[in-house]
Design a protein around this motif. Structure first.
Motif, PDB file in Angstrom:
ATOM      1  N   PHE A   1       0.828  -1.202   0.000  1.00 24.49           N
ATOM      2  CA  PHE A   1       0.000   0.000   0.000  1.00 24.49           C
ATOM      3  C   PHE A   1       0.866   1.257   0.000  1.00 24.49           C
TER       4      PHE A   1
ATOM      5  N   ARG B   1      -6.039   6.424   3.343  1.00 25.50           N
ATOM      6  CA  ARG B   1      -6.062   4.975   3.564  1.00 25.50           C
ATOM      7  C   ARG B   1      -6.098   4.721   5.065  1.00 25.50           C
ATOM      8  N   ARG B   2      -6.930   3.783   5.458  1.00 33.12           N
ATOM      9  CA  ARG B   2      -7.033   3.390   6.862  1.00 33.12           C
ATOM     10  C   ARG B   2      -6.247   2.112   7.113  1.00 33.12           C
TER      11      ARG B   2
ATOM     12  N   ALA C   1      -7.394  -0.539   8.253  1.00 35.15           N
ATOM     13  CA  ALA C   1      -8.212  -1.677   7.843  1.00 35.15           C
ATOM     14  C   ALA C   1      -8.097  -1.959   6.351  1.00 35.15           C
ATOM     15  N   ASP C   2      -7.601  -0.987   5.569  1.00 32.73           N
ATOM     16  CA  ASP C   2      -7.544  -1.131   4.114  1.00 32.73           C
ATOM     17  C   ASP C   2      -6.121  -1.229   3.580  1.00 32.73           C
ATOM     18  N   CYS C   3      -5.147  -1.448   4.457  1.00 35.76           N
ATOM     19  CA  CYS C   3      -3.755  -1.420   3.993  1.00 35.76           C
ATOM     20  C   CYS C   3      -3.236  -2.789   3.563  1.00 35.76           C
ATOM     21  N   GLY C   4      -4.061  -3.823   3.682  1.00 33.73           N
ATOM     22  CA  GLY C   4      -3.634  -5.144   3.242  1.00 33.73           C
ATOM     23  C   GLY C   4      -2.664  -5.831   4.179  1.00 33.73           C
TER      24      GLY C   4
ATOM     25  N   ASP D   1     -13.680   8.823   4.528  1.00 33.90           N
ATOM     26  CA  ASP D   1     -13.814   7.394   4.257  1.00 33.90           C
ATOM     27  C   ASP D   1     -15.167   7.000   3.683  1.00 33.90           C
TER      28      ASP D   1
ATOM     29  N   GLU E   1     -18.002   6.786   5.214  1.00 34.04           N
ATOM     30  CA  GLU E   1     -18.800   6.000   6.153  1.00 34.04           C
ATOM     31  C   GLU E   1     -19.941   6.849   6.682  1.00 34.04           C
TER      32      GLU E   1
END
Length: 558
Positions: free
Chosen positions: A9, A289-290, A292-295, A517, A519
């Protein structure tokens, strides 16, 4: 130089940012943004790079540049260094050179420049509430017909006039958000070809706080890249006002007008509207990027509020302060409602955290149920062999807690604004090496850039009004490389300013996640006006009884 590998990421986002000449990287805290400080300018093949960062992070930034990129970062602490490095001349080097300064060193640092406007009443009230002297405007720095009255220029002016740096990287970009902040103006005056802003929390409190960050980034784009089309707002306070009108709802207070007999008035709320347009204009500039979304597998974070009763004398002091706003009358002049509200909020927050503060008129014992809960939490964490970080919003509280924990046998390091920034960085590194059991850190002075992934426990005995201060400090321990699950303990007193700030923090978190994000929160959000917030504190507290402080002191002394 150490060999290392970027995470996927990081490679993707830094490469995306390098496709344009200006960008705002808004990774959540703990995702390695220090790497972007060097990787992005190197990809842009910049020749002179200025890094602007809080001074307490300078040691970490220099170490990262040397160890991972083989780069020597030259310090730029004052105007003399600017001349010593011959930065007033055109660059002749073929390899990029990095220079490092702080916000204060860039925009103030003994210079006599000032805005053409006097400091606002709100700025003065905040300084008074924090025990700081009033600012005095000397008239210097006034601009007319492109002529600026200056005797000793700032580093920012020297760099601007000589067009010194072709790349500027701004770490902890929330410092750019103030309309009339001198340190923000120092950065925003720079006009490099390449510009990068790094901020984990670009929305400090409300949506409008992101305006100046994106605006400065947008100025680095050519019209073809989207300056005129994607960001249609001028770089003025009026432009910020238009941005707010386009993306925040407004309410018309008809009922209140009927009660007072006045004409209905419109008031801007923090509720976000026109979301799709907002996302469209932010997309060309912001890379978000959070964790939770960084892989990458991230350990979980648990937030545990712990509610306690006040002490008996503490409760009486609190109720007296609620019913009796501070008297700021000077020379027969009544204070503004805002300045009085700022002062009253500061008093109430001190009473619930450190009721023995010398700033208070009615001082009581520091041995409160909250202090007892803190000592118990530290003891439990140490029994498990784990380190603890405690956030402090007031220096007097930090001193009292430090003395108590040391008496109980804990190895404690106290790091707040009273400790030199370079020394704070060195002691922070010592904590990471395990030389201390407990770190008491100032939420403002230690809430940015530091990484304590070694510590799985963080205690916040008080919350700040500003959303980013709370969020940033929490993420000092919850990192992408944290080896163990992280627990955040909030030690709060029900029915007091603690509880109101807790709910306000959750509301601001919802607004930030909606903007950055996408949300949505299905719970209704109400406006929280600062003055109304303080006025609302006079309601409630019927269930509070209080605990005898003498009993707590006896228990803690054992």
């Amino acid at each position: 130089m150490h060999s290392f590998h970027f995470k996927n990421f990081q490679k993707e986002d830094i490469a995306r940012a390098a496709m344009k000449d200006a960008a705002l990287i808004a990774w959540e805290p703990g995702m390695g943004k220090t790497l972007a400080i060097f990787a992005w300018p190197l990809l842009k093949e910049a020749r002179r790079v200025l890094i602007v960062a809080p001074e307490s992070l300078h040691l970490q930034i220099r170490d990262t540049g040397r160890e991972f990129f083989g780069v020597t970062v030259r310090p730029l602490p004052h105007q003399d260094a600017f001349h010593r490095w011959k930065l007033g001349r055109p660059a002749v080097n073929t390899q990029p050179r990095f220079y490092l300064t702080s916000y204060h060193q860039l925009g103030l640092n003994g210079a006599d420049e000032w805005h053409s406007e006097k400091p606002s009443a709100l700025i003065q009230a905040r300084r008074l509430a924090n025990g700081l002297p009033r600012l005095h405007w000397n008239g210097l720095g006034f601009e007319a017909d492109d002529i600026r009255c200056v005797f000793a220029p700032t580093l920012s002016s020297l760099a601007h006039n000589a067009d010194t740096f072709d790349c500027v990287v701004v770490d902890e970009g929330t410092r750019l958000q103030g309309d009339d902040s001198l340190i923000a103006a120092g950065v925003r005056r720079l006009n490099p070809r390449y510009r990068l802003v790094l901020s984990a929390t670009p929305i400090k409190n409300r949506l409008t706080s992101v305006f100046w960050l994106v605006d400065w980034v947008a100025q680095g784009l050519s019209p073809e890249e989207g300056k005129n089309s994607a960001w249609p707002y001028p770089s003025t306070v009026a432009g910020k006002r238009t941005f707010a009108q386009d993306h925040l709802e407004r309410d018309k207070h008809v009922t209140r007008a009927q009660e007072t007999g006045k004409k209905p008035t419109w008031r801007q709320t923090p509720r976000i509207t026109n979301q799709h347009h907002l996302w469209r204009i932010l997309a060309p500039f912001v890379i978000r990027r959070r964790k939770a979304d960084c892989g990458v597998q991230i350990v979980p974070k648990f937030i545990k509020p712990i509610w306690v009763q006040p002490g008996k004398a503490q409760l009486q002091s609190y109720l007296h302060a609620v019913q009796n706003p501070p008297d700021l009358t000077q020379g027969g002049r009544l204070p503004s409602p805002m300045s009085q509200a700022v002062m009253q909020l500061g008093i109430l927050r001190q009473i619930v955290l450190c009721p023995d503060s010398p700033n208070l008129t009615h001082r009581t014992s520091p041995f409160t149920p909250k202090m007892a809960a803190l000592a118990t939490l530290v003891k439990q964490c140490r029994a498990a062999g784990e380190q603890v970080v405690i956030g402090s919003t007031f220096q007097h509280f930090a001193t009292t807690l430090n003395q108590l924990l040391r008496k109980q046998g804990h190895r404690v390091v106290l790091l707040d604004g009273r400790v030199d920034a370079i020394k704070r960085a060195e002691l922070s590194a010592a904590f990471k090496r395990g030389e201390f059991d407990v770190l008491i850190g100032g939420v403002s002075s230690m809430g940015e850039g530091h990484s304590w992934e070694c510590c799985p426990n963080l205690i916040l005995p008080s919350l700040e009004w500003s959303y980013d201060l709370n969020e940033q400090f929490i993420n000092r321990v919850w990192r992408i490389n944290s080896p163990k699950p992280v627990t955040i303990y909030l030690v709060l007193i029900r029915g007091t300013v603690d509880e109101r700030l807790y709910h306000l923090f959750k509301e601001k978190d919802d607004a930030s996640r909606l903007t950055l994000d996408g949300e949505f929160n299905d719970q209704p959000q109400d406006e929280t006006d600062f003055e109304e917030f303080v006025a609302s504190l006079s309601t409630g507290q019927p269930h509070l009884t209080g605990v005898d402080e003498a009993q707590i002191e006896a228990a803690l002394s054992k």
